[in-house]
Scaffold this motif. Structure first.
Motif, PDB file in Angstrom:
ATOM      1  N   MET A   1      43.673  -1.457 -24.546  1.00  0.00           N
ATOM      2  CA  MET A   1      43.312  -1.505 -23.118  1.00  0.00           C
ATOM      3  C   MET A   1      43.284  -0.085 -22.565  1.00  0.00           C
ATOM      4  O   MET A   1      44.219   0.694 -22.772  1.00  0.00           O
ATOM      5  N   TYR A   3      43.337   1.049 -19.395  1.00  0.00           N
ATOM      6  CA  TYR A   3      44.251   1.313 -18.290  1.00  0.00           C
ATOM      7  C   TYR A   3      45.499   0.440 -18.435  1.00  0.00           C
ATOM      8  O   TYR A   3      45.473  -0.580 -19.130  1.00  0.00           O
ATOM      9  N   ARG A   5      48.017  -2.494 -17.695  1.00  0.00           N
ATOM     10  CA  ARG A   5      47.616  -3.862 -17.362  1.00  0.00           C
ATOM     11  C   ARG A   5      47.523  -4.120 -15.853  1.00  0.00           C
ATOM     12  O   ARG A   5      46.539  -4.714 -15.386  1.00  0.00           O
ATOM     13  N   GLN A   8      44.305  -2.581 -14.621  1.00  0.00           N
ATOM     14  CA  GLN A   8      43.138  -3.319 -15.102  1.00  0.00           C
ATOM     15  C   GLN A   8      42.985  -4.643 -14.358  1.00  0.00           C
ATOM     16  O   GLN A   8      41.864  -5.064 -14.034  1.00  0.00           O
ATOM     17  N   ASP A   9      44.111  -5.298 -14.067  1.00  0.00           N
ATOM     18  CA  ASP A   9      44.057  -6.556 -13.307  1.00  0.00           C
ATOM     19  C   ASP A   9      43.455  -6.321 -11.924  1.00  0.00           C
ATOM     20  O   ASP A   9      42.668  -7.139 -11.425  1.00  0.00           O
ATOM     21  N   ILE A  11      41.405  -3.833 -11.093  1.00  0.00           N
ATOM     22  CA  ILE A  11      39.981  -3.534 -11.292  1.00  0.00           C
ATOM     23  C   ILE A  11      39.195  -4.831 -11.481  1.00  0.00           C
ATOM     24  O   ILE A  11      38.128  -5.023 -10.888  1.00  0.00           O
ATOM     25  N   ASP A  12      39.730  -5.722 -12.299  1.00  0.00           N
ATOM     26  CA  ASP A  12      39.052  -7.006 -12.539  1.00  0.00           C
ATOM     27  C   ASP A  12      38.925  -7.810 -11.248  1.00  0.00           C
ATOM     28  O   ASP A  12      37.918  -8.493 -11.025  1.00  0.00           O
ATOM     29  N   PRO A  22      31.963  -2.768 -12.378  1.00  0.00           N
ATOM     30  CA  PRO A  22      33.218  -2.262 -12.955  1.00  0.00           C
ATOM     31  C   PRO A  22      33.562  -0.839 -12.524  1.00  0.00           C
ATOM     32  O   PRO A  22      34.730  -0.534 -12.265  1.00  0.00           O
ATOM     33  N   ALA A  26      36.804   0.210 -10.327  1.00  0.00           N
ATOM     34  CA  ALA A  26      37.803   1.176 -10.799  1.00  0.00           C
ATOM     35  C   ALA A  26      38.066   2.244  -9.739  1.00  0.00           C
ATOM     36  O   ALA A  26      39.215   2.659  -9.525  1.00  0.00           O
TER      37      ALA A  26
END
Length: 209
Positions: A1, A3, A5, A8-9, A11-12, A22, A26
Motif C-alpha cells: 500500500m 500510503y 491505511r 488511503q481510506d 482518499i478512497d 484519485p 489524494a
C-alpha cells in the motif's frame, strides 16, 4: 500500500464524491493532514450539524433544516407558490439555478439523478414513484396541473424525461388537462442546467412546450 491505511481510506472516501478522481482525492486528504489541527475539528462539527439538523423535504426532496412534522422545505410551505406547476429537476443545483432566474414561481421535485442505459437499476434510485403519487394527489384538487420536465439537454436527461412521460401517461390519459412540458429553446444539445446562465434558463422556461 502506497500510503498508510487511514490515509488511503480517506482518499478512497473522497474519490467517491462526484467528479473527484484519485489524484484530486489524494490532494484533499493531504490538505487535511497538513492543517489537521484547525480543519479536522471544523469538518467534524459541520458533519455533526448536518446529521443532526438537515434532512430531505418529504414533498420535493430538497435538503432543508429539520423544522417539525411533516418535514417540508420553505418552497413547499410557501402558499404563494403555484402548487399546480411542478418543475422536475435532476439535482438540487438545477433547482437553485432555475430559482435564481426569478422566472419560476411554482414548486419543484428533485429526482436525485438520471436514468442511465448502463445501469438498469437507476430508475429505482430516483424519486419517480413519489412523483407519480404527488401528481396524482395534485390532480384531485387542481386538474390543470402542469409538470415541467426540466432535465438537462443530454442523452441521459432526454431518456429520463421520456421515462417520466411513460410513468405519468396513465394519469394524463385519465385527465387530459394534465400538461407535460419540456424546457424550450435556449438550451443547446448537451447542456447541463447546472452551468446555464440566468437568461438562457429564463428563455427555456418561457418557451417550454
Amino acid at each position: 500500500m502506497l500510503y498508510p491505511r487511514p490515509v488511503q481510506d480517506l482518499i478512497d472516501l473522497f474519490a467517491k464524491f462526484p467528479g473527484i478522481g484519485p489524484r484530486q482525492a489524494a490532494r484533499f486528504a493531504f490538505f487535511l493532514l497538513r492543517d489537521a489541527t484547525s480543519l479536522v475539528p471544523l469538518l467534524k462539527s459541520s458533519l455533526d450539524d448536518i446529521e443532526k439538523s438537515v434532512a430531505f423535504c418529504k414533498e420535493c426532496f430538497r435538503a432543508t433544516e429539520k423544522n417539525g412534522t411533516p418535514l417540508l422545505c420553505a418552497f413547499c410551505r410557501d402558499s404563494k407558490r403555484n402548487a399546480s406547476l411542478i418543475a422536475v429537476v435532476e439535482k438540487e443545483s438545477d433547482m437553485q439555478n432555475i430559482e435564481k432566474t426569478g422566472a419560476f414561481r411554482g414548486r419543484y421535485h428533485i429526482l436525485g439523478g438520471t436514468i442511465s442505459t448502463l445501469d438498469p437499476e437507476s430508475p429505482k434510485r430516483l424519486h419517480l414513484r413519489e412523483l407519480h403519487a404527488r401528481v396524482s394527489k395534485a390532480l384531485k384538487d387542481m386538474p390543470e396541473t402542469e409538470v415541467i420536465l426540466a432535465t438537462a439537454a443530454t442523452s441521459e436527461g432526454d431518456m429520463t424525461a421520456l421515462y417520466i412521460e411513460r410513468v405519468l401517461s396513465p394519469l394524463k390519459n385519465g385527465n387530459p388537462k394534465l400538461k407535460l412540458t419540456r424546457l424550450g429553446r435556449g438550451l443547446s444539445a448537451g447542456s447541463e442546467l447546472e452551468y446555464a446562465d440566468d437568461q438562457t434558463l429564463r428563455n427555456a422556461l418561457k418557451n417550454r412546450g
